[in-house]
Design a protein around this motif. Structure first.
Motif, PDB file in Angstrom:
ATOM      1  N   LEU A   1       0.816  -1.210   0.000  1.00 44.84           N
ATOM      2  CA  LEU A   1       0.000   0.000   0.000  1.00 44.84           C
ATOM      3  C   LEU A   1       0.852   1.264   0.000  1.00 44.84           C
ATOM      4  O   LEU A   1       0.468   2.275  -0.589  1.00 44.84           O
ATOM      5  N   HIS A   2       2.018   1.233   0.654  1.00 42.25           N
ATOM      6  CA  HIS A   2       2.854   2.437   0.706  1.00 42.25           C
ATOM      7  C   HIS A   2       3.545   2.709  -0.624  1.00 42.25           C
ATOM      8  O   HIS A   2       4.132   3.783  -0.809  1.00 42.25           O
ATOM      9  N   LEU A   3       3.451   1.760  -1.569  1.00 40.54           N
ATOM     10  CA  LEU A   3       4.041   1.952  -2.891  1.00 40.54           C
ATOM     11  C   LEU A   3       2.983   2.198  -3.965  1.00 40.54           C
ATOM     12  O   LEU A   3       3.240   1.998  -5.143  1.00 40.54           O
ATOM     13  N   GLY A   4       1.820   2.630  -3.542  1.00 37.48           N
ATOM     14  CA  GLY A   4       0.768   2.947  -4.502  1.00 37.48           C
ATOM     15  C   GLY A   4      -0.267   1.865  -4.669  1.00 37.48           C
ATOM     16  O   GLY A   4      -1.215   2.037  -5.451  1.00 37.48           O
ATOM     17  N   GLY A   5      -0.124   0.750  -3.958  1.00 36.30           N
ATOM     18  CA  GLY A   5      -1.161  -0.276  -4.000  1.00 36.30           C
ATOM     19  C   GLY A   5      -2.415   0.197  -3.290  1.00 36.30           C
ATOM     20  O   GLY A   5      -2.365   1.091  -2.432  1.00 36.30           O
ATOM     21  N   THR A   6      -3.539  -0.379  -3.647  1.00 33.43           N
ATOM     22  CA  THR A   6      -4.800  -0.023  -2.998  1.00 33.43           C
ATOM     23  C   THR A   6      -5.546  -1.294  -2.618  1.00 33.43           C
ATOM     24  O   THR A   6      -5.304  -2.371  -3.182  1.00 33.43           O
ATOM     25  N   ARG A   7      -6.438  -1.147  -1.658  1.00 33.41           N
ATOM     26  CA  ARG A   7      -7.273  -2.292  -1.280  1.00 33.41           C
ATOM     27  C   ARG A   7      -8.360  -2.489  -2.327  1.00 33.41           C
ATOM     28  O   ARG A   7      -9.070  -1.556  -2.693  1.00 33.41           O
ATOM     29  N   GLY A   8      -8.457  -3.729  -2.800  1.00 39.17           N
ATOM     30  CA  GLY A   8      -9.423  -4.041  -3.835  1.00 39.17           C
ATOM     31  C   GLY A   8     -10.721  -4.578  -3.261  1.00 39.17           C
ATOM     32  O   GLY A   8     -10.971  -4.514  -2.056  1.00 39.17           O
ATOM     33  N   ASP A   9     -11.545  -5.128  -4.134  1.00 41.03           N
ATOM     34  CA  ASP A   9     -12.873  -5.626  -3.784  1.00 41.03           C
ATOM     35  C   ASP A   9     -12.767  -7.130  -3.516  1.00 41.03           C
ATOM     36  O   ASP A   9     -12.672  -7.935  -4.447  1.00 41.03           O
ATOM     37  N   LEU A  10     -12.783  -7.495  -2.259  1.00 42.41           N
ATOM     38  CA  LEU A  10     -12.641  -8.903  -1.895  1.00 42.41           C
ATOM     39  C   LEU A  10     -13.831  -9.735  -2.355  1.00 42.41           C
ATOM     40  O   LEU A  10     -13.668 -10.882  -2.784  1.00 42.41           O
ATOM     41  N   LEU A  11     -15.038  -9.161  -2.277  1.00 42.38           N
ATOM     42  CA  LEU A  11     -16.221  -9.878  -2.763  1.00 42.38           C
ATOM     43  C   LEU A  11     -16.086 -10.212  -4.236  1.00 42.38           C
ATOM     44  O   LEU A  11     -16.411 -11.322  -4.676  1.00 42.38           O
ATOM     45  N   ALA A  12     -15.599  -9.252  -5.024  1.00 49.28           N
ATOM     46  CA  ALA A  12     -15.432  -9.484  -6.456  1.00 49.28           C
ATOM     47  C   ALA A  12     -14.370 -10.546  -6.711  1.00 49.28           C
ATOM     48  O   ALA A  12     -14.496 -11.367  -7.627  1.00 49.28           O
ATOM     49  N   ALA A  13     -13.312 -10.543  -5.908  1.00 49.88           N
ATOM     50  CA  ALA A  13     -12.277 -11.561  -6.063  1.00 49.88           C
ATOM     51  C   ALA A  13     -12.830 -12.944  -5.760  1.00 49.88           C
ATOM     52  O   ALA A  13     -12.544 -13.915  -6.474  1.00 49.88           O
TER      53      ALA A  13
ATOM     54  N   SER B   1     -18.170  -5.270   7.316  1.00 54.40           N
ATOM     55  CA  SER B   1     -17.585  -6.596   7.081  1.00 54.40           C
ATOM     56  C   SER B   1     -16.651  -6.561   5.894  1.00 54.40           C
ATOM     57  O   SER B   1     -16.875  -5.844   4.922  1.00 54.40           O
ATOM     58  N   THR B   2     -15.579  -7.361   5.950  1.00 58.27           N
ATOM     59  CA  THR B   2     -14.606  -7.395   4.860  1.00 58.27           C
ATOM     60  C   THR B   2     -15.069  -8.236   3.694  1.00 58.27           C
ATOM     61  O   THR B   2     -14.304  -8.459   2.755  1.00 58.27           O
ATOM     62  N   THR B   3     -16.316  -8.671   3.661  1.00 59.33           N
ATOM     63  CA  THR B   3     -16.761  -9.441   2.511  1.00 59.33           C
ATOM     64  C   THR B   3     -16.953  -8.539   1.300  1.00 59.33           C
ATOM     65  O   THR B   3     -17.040  -9.001   0.174  1.00 59.33           O
ATOM     66  N   GLY B   4     -16.998  -7.241   1.503  1.00 60.35           N
ATOM     67  CA  GLY B   4     -17.092  -6.295   0.398  1.00 60.35           C
ATOM     68  C   GLY B   4     -15.800  -5.532   0.258  1.00 60.35           C
ATOM     69  O   GLY B   4     -14.754  -5.929   0.724  1.00 60.35           O
ATOM     70  N   THR B   5     -15.859  -4.391  -0.430  1.00 61.84           N
ATOM     71  CA  THR B   5     -14.680  -3.581  -0.604  1.00 61.84           C
ATOM     72  C   THR B   5     -14.273  -2.978   0.723  1.00 61.84           C
ATOM     73  O   THR B   5     -15.063  -2.332   1.383  1.00 61.84           O
TER      74      THR B   5
ATOM     75  N   TRP C   1     -13.109 -20.474  -2.676  1.00 58.95           N
ATOM     76  CA  TRP C   1     -12.494 -19.560  -1.739  1.00 58.95           C
ATOM     77  C   TRP C   1     -11.877 -20.328  -0.571  1.00 58.95           C
ATOM     78  O   TRP C   1     -10.801 -19.987  -0.086  1.00 58.95           O
ATOM     79  N   THR C   2     -12.540 -21.378  -0.148  1.00 65.93           N
ATOM     80  CA  THR C   2     -12.012 -22.175   0.960  1.00 65.93           C
ATOM     81  C   THR C   2     -10.686 -22.833   0.595  1.00 65.93           C
ATOM     82  O   THR C   2      -9.846 -23.069   1.473  1.00 65.93           O
ATOM     83  N   ASP C   3     -10.483 -23.126  -0.699  1.00 68.17           N
ATOM     84  CA  ASP C   3      -9.200 -23.691  -1.125  1.00 68.17           C
ATOM     85  C   ASP C   3      -8.081 -22.665  -0.951  1.00 68.17           C
ATOM     86  O   ASP C   3      -6.964 -23.012  -0.554  1.00 68.17           O
TER      87      ASP C   3
END
Length: 383
Positions: free
Chosen positions: A271-283, A376-380, A294-296
């Motif tokens: 994140l300190h190098l320009g990364g951002t948190r994405g959409d975990l639900l979409a992943a 909840s972290t199930t979304g973005t 996902w369980t795998d």
């Protein structure tokens, strides 16, 4: 009447990590931990008492500790990680002896810290345990030592290793990492946060740089090599929104409890190098659409954590392959829990807890559980 545990945290007294841990204790109805600084430990001045439970946290937020460990004149310097490692391992071993002699209890195994903070050793242990990891010619204690650019050039001439990550064996937070591409015609392309000064000294930068001169890339590698280097195949990663994606998954007491998707336009998703948190639900949806589960993905992280059973909490960097069907472990981080505001995964038992509160709840299950109104972290994730 049940007596409260007597807790000690070794860390940076003014740092975020200690503050988050103290907040978690307070929310769980536990007394504040006594704080011992890393400089106290490194100078041999730390003392412990019978009945205390001692938690080790990262020395990374303490400039004085960094100076004592690396002996560099500027905290932005890259060099000195080999010295850092030797002194850190020696200090934690001595701390463990002091804790045991005093009748206190150390939460984590210092011998595993030595393995976790050497990418070559930890990669070899993961591979031997059958955990999927990128191919690496420097994996394990018997692997050849990389002494400089000539060795890296020879390794990248091998089939499948035209694109590699060159990492400091004892680095963290992408310090000194080069995403390196070579071809048969002799071309070299490196993406890195390393800035090389006019005098040849190396500095960490918040801006990702690209070097296309073999002379420059070779000079950087030669300057890094005395601290120890690890080379591993650069796996093509899945993408979200046109950005490379990977995951940091926190595993506490063997169970994956928290996950954050990280995306970036560069090979480094920090994140300190320009990364951002994405959409975990979409992943998770992309994983399901690819015919995987996902369980795998979480199972791979739990298997990686199981290689280090004496460490109660680790952060696993999980690399989803192009297409989201397969997963490999990039690294296992001893202090990979600094994810402010991130609450637990559904079904993890830590749904309303951040990473520090989840550790407190796991270690002291009879204490009141922390409640939270965080999303909840199930979304973005917005944390």
């Amino acid at each position: 009447m049940t007596s409260h545990p007597r807790l000690v945290v070794v860390g940076g007294p003014a740092g975020r990590r200690v503050a988050f841990f103290q907040d978690a204790l307070r929310s769980a109805g536990l007394p504040r931990a006594r704080v011992v600084s890393w400089p106290e430990v490194l100078r041999g001045a730390a003392c412990f008492a019978a009945g205390e439970t001692v938690r080790l946290d990262s020395p990374g937020e303490d400039p004085e500790a960094d100076r004592l460990l690396r002996e560099v004149d500027d905290p932005a310097r890259v060099e000195g990680t080999g010295r850092w490692y030797a002194r850190f391992v020696a200090a934690t071993a001595e701390l463990a002896r002091s804790v045991a002699e005093s009748g206190a209890v150390l939460v984590d195994d210092p011998a595993e810290l030595a393995e976790l903070f050497d990418k070559r050793l930890s990669h070899g242990l993961l591979r031997a345990a059958g955990v999927p990891v990128p191919e690496s010619p420097t994996s394990g204690p018997s692997a050849p030592v990389v002494r400089g650019w000539a060795d890296v050039r020879a390794l990248t001439a091998e089939p499948g290793l035209r694109r590699v990550f060159v990492k400091l064996a004892h680095g963290s937070s992408a310090s000194g990492v080069l995403a390196l591409e070579t071809n048969g015609a002799g071309r070299v392309h490196a993406t890195t946060s390393v800035e090389r000064g006019p005098d040849g000294r190396l500095f960490n930068s918040l801006r990702v740089r690209r070097y296309t001169s073999e002379r420059e890339v070779g000079a950087i590698v030669d300057a890094l090599a005395p601290d120890g280097l690890h080379v591993e195949r650069w796996l093509p990663k899945a993408a979200q929104g046109g950005r490379a994606a990977d995951l940091r998954v926190v595993v506490i007491d063997g169970r994956a409890t928290h996950a954050v998707l990280r995306t970036s336009r560069s090979p480094m998703t920090n994140l300190h190098l320009g990364g951002t948190r994405g959409d975990l639900l979409a992943a998770r949806a992309a994983i399901a659409a690819a015919g995987a589960r996902w369980t795998d993905a979480l199972d791979v992280c739990e298997r990686a954590a199981a290689v280090f059973p004496g460490t109660r909490c680790v952060g696993v960097d999980l690399l989803p392959s192009t297409g989201w069907r397969r997963f490999a472990v990039g690294e296992v981080n001893a202090f990979g829990d600094l994810l402010p505001g991130l609450t637990g995964l559904p079904g993890s038992g830590a749904e309303a807890l951040d990473t520090y509160a989840a550790q407190v709840a796991a270690q002291f299950p009879r204490t009141p559980r922390l409640t939270s109104t965080s999303t909840s972290t199930t979304g973005t994730s917005t944390a």
